[in-house]
Design a protein around this motif. Structure first.
Motif, PDB file in Angstrom:
ATOM      1  N   ARG A 163       0.807  -1.223   0.000  1.00 16.91           N
ATOM      2  CA  ARG A 163       0.000   0.000   0.000  1.00 16.91           C
ATOM      3  C   ARG A 163       0.841   1.274   0.000  1.00 16.91           C
ATOM      4  O   ARG A 163       0.319   2.356  -0.205  1.00 16.91           O
ATOM      5  CB  ARG A 163      -0.966   0.001   1.182  1.00 16.91           C
ATOM      6  N   PHE A 164       2.150   1.150   0.214  1.00 17.44           N
ATOM      7  CA  PHE A 164       3.054   2.303   0.191  1.00 17.44           C
ATOM      8  C   PHE A 164       3.812   2.414  -1.133  1.00 17.44           C
ATOM      9  O   PHE A 164       4.640   3.285  -1.302  1.00 17.44           O
ATOM     10  CB  PHE A 164       4.056   2.207   1.349  1.00 17.44           C
ATOM     11  N   GLY A 165       3.543   1.509  -2.070  1.00 18.73           N
ATOM     12  CA  GLY A 165       4.190   1.548  -3.370  1.00 18.73           C
ATOM     13  C   GLY A 165       5.510   0.810  -3.425  1.00 18.73           C
ATOM     14  O   GLY A 165       6.234   0.913  -4.402  1.00 18.73           O
ATOM     15  N   ASN A 166       5.851   0.041  -2.371  1.00 17.50           N
ATOM     16  CA  ASN A 166       7.102  -0.729  -2.356  1.00 17.50           C
ATOM     17  C   ASN A 166       6.885  -2.087  -3.003  1.00 17.50           C
ATOM     18  O   ASN A 166       5.817  -2.679  -2.871  1.00 17.50           O
ATOM     19  CB  ASN A 166       7.575  -0.925  -0.912  1.00 17.50           C
ATOM     20  N   PRO A 167       7.919  -2.594  -3.705  1.00 15.14           N
ATOM     21  CA  PRO A 167       7.784  -3.912  -4.336  1.00 15.14           C
ATOM     22  C   PRO A 167       7.527  -5.006  -3.293  1.00 15.14           C
ATOM     23  O   PRO A 167       8.025  -4.949  -2.174  1.00 15.14           O
ATOM     24  CB  PRO A 167       9.133  -4.138  -5.008  1.00 15.14           C
TER      25      PRO A 167
END
Length: 181
Positions: A163-167
């Protein structure tokens, strides 16, 4: 240099009475017609009654551009192909007792109309006659090349993100707990 296909047109704007105490009149696009030499070069009053006025604005050149063939195609493929007219109100009266609307440009392109609307301009449309639509279609058939559709990657190939855009990585191995025996 080859000359672009074009036609010269005139715009008729109509002032109509409203049954409204806040706005007694409004201006609307009435029609776009072929320009005639007798129209002259300046706007002129065609008709006036208690409920309506019509003003003729002559001398607009509508050109077809090869790089806008898609815009003409989009117009031609609608159930009612039309003229698009961008117009503005005069700041001060020039040819009448009070300010009148002044058409600025006339086009047959959906792309032109979209750009004008995005710029918050006043844009209206009226149906184009069949002979103009045929002329525009002939141009489209000669110059419009649809862009090839790009293959869309299946959703399963998209990289997963939290949800934070991290892989995110996914594994089927068990990290915690005892063995399976």
């Amino acid at each position: 240099m080859a000359q672009r296909p074009s036609i010269e047109v005139a715009v008729v704007m109509r002032r109509e009475r409203l049954d409204n105490r806040w706005q007694p009149w409004r201006w609307v696009l009435h029609e776009v017609v072929r320009n005639e030499p007798g129209f002259g070069a300046e706007p002129r009053l065609l008709f006036r009654s208690e409920s309506e006025e019509r003003w003729l604005h002559p001398g607009f050149l509508v050109e077809l551009f090869r790089d806008d063939a898609e815009g003409y195609f989009l117009n031609a493929e609608t159930p009612a192909p039309c003229w698009f007219v961008l117009w503005r109100m005069e700041e001060e009266a020039t040819v009448a007792d009070e300010p009148i609307p002044r058409p600025v440009v006339v086009s047959l392109s959906y792309h032109d109309a979209g750009r004008w609307l995005d710029a918050q301009e006043t844009v209206e449309q009226v149906p184009a006659p069949p002979e103009v639509v045929e002329w525009m279609l002939a141009f489209v058939q000669e110059h419009y090349v649809p862009e090839p559709r790009k293959r869309k990657r299946p959703e399963s190939f998209k990289q997963l993100e939290d949800r934070f855009g991290n892989p995110v990585s996914i594994t089927t191995e068990k990290k915690y707990g005892g063995g399976g025996s």
